[in-house]
Design an enzyme around this catalytic site. Structure first.
Site: not given
Ligand code: NAI
Length: 324
Positions: A159, A187
């Site tokens: 952000d 966030h």
């Molecule tokens: P994604 O869905 O592509 O990848 C998430 C991965 O986490 C998946 O491979 C899934 O199998 C794995 N996962 C789920 N539960 C798990 C657990 N208990 N232990 C280990 N691995 C686990 O999602 P992406 O795009 O990589 O985003 C990840 C997170 O980051 C989301 O929650 C998203 O909302 C968040 N995010 C946060 C931002 C921020 O600025 N704070 C910015 C963009 C995304």
């Protein structure tokens, strides 16, 4: 050659990690002379995909990568970890209310908090990226009683970086001309990107931009940027999230002259409820962070800071029973 540091990354097969892991392996986070051991965590169903990522990291022959661990056991992933980037989270499914989402993630982050408590280096630095990031960080911290709550942070650096570029583009300057950008709070869409203390090339931002642009364009654009990316790309921000996670960890570990935004446990500064993970302006030096104190807060800012604080207090109340 320095001794390697251990970096745990959860959600290793996800889209953010597909950028994050390779940039860390290339030395972008801790520098070109810091060897790393990557400890990647996934859920059992995603282990094949994670092994594919490991094959690709190996195929890059990164000179800094000394070892890679791929596991579905948090106790293994966090063993002796010096840094933990908690990226994996449960996304919102069809029909899921916000409370369901908070609870589903609370289950994940309480387990991971315990595993960090039991296994990680006593100096581990934790960054939660997975949403709802601030409250997930709180849950992890509450489940890690032997670690200092200050070791648990959540990411608002994306952000912050988004706000830097919006302001630089508006004023025709470069991001490096912008000083003291601040993101307050959660966030989420209630976050408050604040320009009241920001300077551009030494001049107050409010001397250069109209109040109307600030209130009706800049603030909503930064607050809604995540949704705008999803609309444009058909997927949520990934490479930019990874880049900001690297900025957050690098500045925390190695220090920076800039004021940066980090979501950290509130110590009551600026009248914010103690204990919630709230984004503040901080300075990072000597491996630690300090909240920038003494900023004057006007009525407009106070109301915005309060709105995002209220949301975080509600989130905390929804998971109170899981906070240990
Ligand atoms: P994604 O869905 O592509 O990848 C998430 C991965 O986490 C998946 O491979 C899934 O199998 C794995 N996962 C789920 N539960 C798990 C657990 N208990 N232990 C280990 N691995 C686990 O999602 P992406 O795009 O990589 O985003 C990840 C997170 O980051 C989301 O929650 C998203 O909302 C968040 N995010 C946060 C931002 C921020 O600025 N704070 C910015 C963009 C995304």
């Amino acid at each position: 050659m320095k001794d390697p540091v251990r970096i745990a990354i959860t959600g290793g097969a996800g889209q953010i990690s597909y950028s994050l892991i390779f940039r860390i392996a290339a030395g972008d986070m801790l520098g070109p002379d810091q060897p790393v051991i990557l400890q990647l965590l996934e859920i059992p169903q995603a282990m094949d995909a994670l092994n594919g990522v490991v094959m690709e990291v190996n195929d890059c022959a990164f000179p800094l990568v000394q070892d890679i661990v791929a596991t579905d056991d948090p106790n293994v992933a966090f063993k002796d970890a010096d840094f933990a980037l908690l990226v994996g989270a449960r996304p919102r499914g069809p029909g899921m209310e916000r409370k369901d989402l908070l609870e589903a993630n609370a289950a994940i982050f309480s387990v991971q908090g315990k595993a960090l408590n039991d296994n990680a280096s006593r100096n581990v630095r934790v960054l939660v990226v997975g949403n709802p990031a601030n409250t997930n960080a709180l849950i992890a911290s509450c489940n890690a009683p032997d670690l200092n709550p200050r070791q648990f942070t959540a990411m608002t650096r994306l952000d912050h970086n988004r706000a830097l570029t919006q302001l630089a583009q508006k004023t025709g300057k470069r991001v490096t001309d912008v000083d003291s950008m601040i993101i307050w709070g959660n966030h989420s869409a209630t976050q408050y990107p604040d320009l009241a203390h920001t300077k551009v090339a030494g001049k107050p931002a409010f001397d250069l931009v109209e109040r109307d642009w600030y209130e009706n364009d800049f603030i909503p654009t930064v607050q809604q940027r995540g949704a705008a990316i999803i609309k444009a790309r058909g997927a949520s921000s990934a490479a930019s999230a990874a880049s900001s996670a690297i900025d957050h960890m690098r500045d925390w570990a190695l220090g920076t002259d800039q004021v940066v935004s980090m979501a950290i446990p509130s110590d009551g500064s600026y009248g914010i409820a103690e204990g919630i993970i709230y984004s503040y302006p901080v300075r990072c030096q000597n491996g630690d962070y300090e909240i920038v104190q003494g900023l004057e807060i006007d009525e407009f800012s106070r109301a915005k800071m309060k709105a995002t604080e209220d949301e975080l207090r509600e989130e905390r109340a929804a998971v109170e029973h899981l906070l240990g």
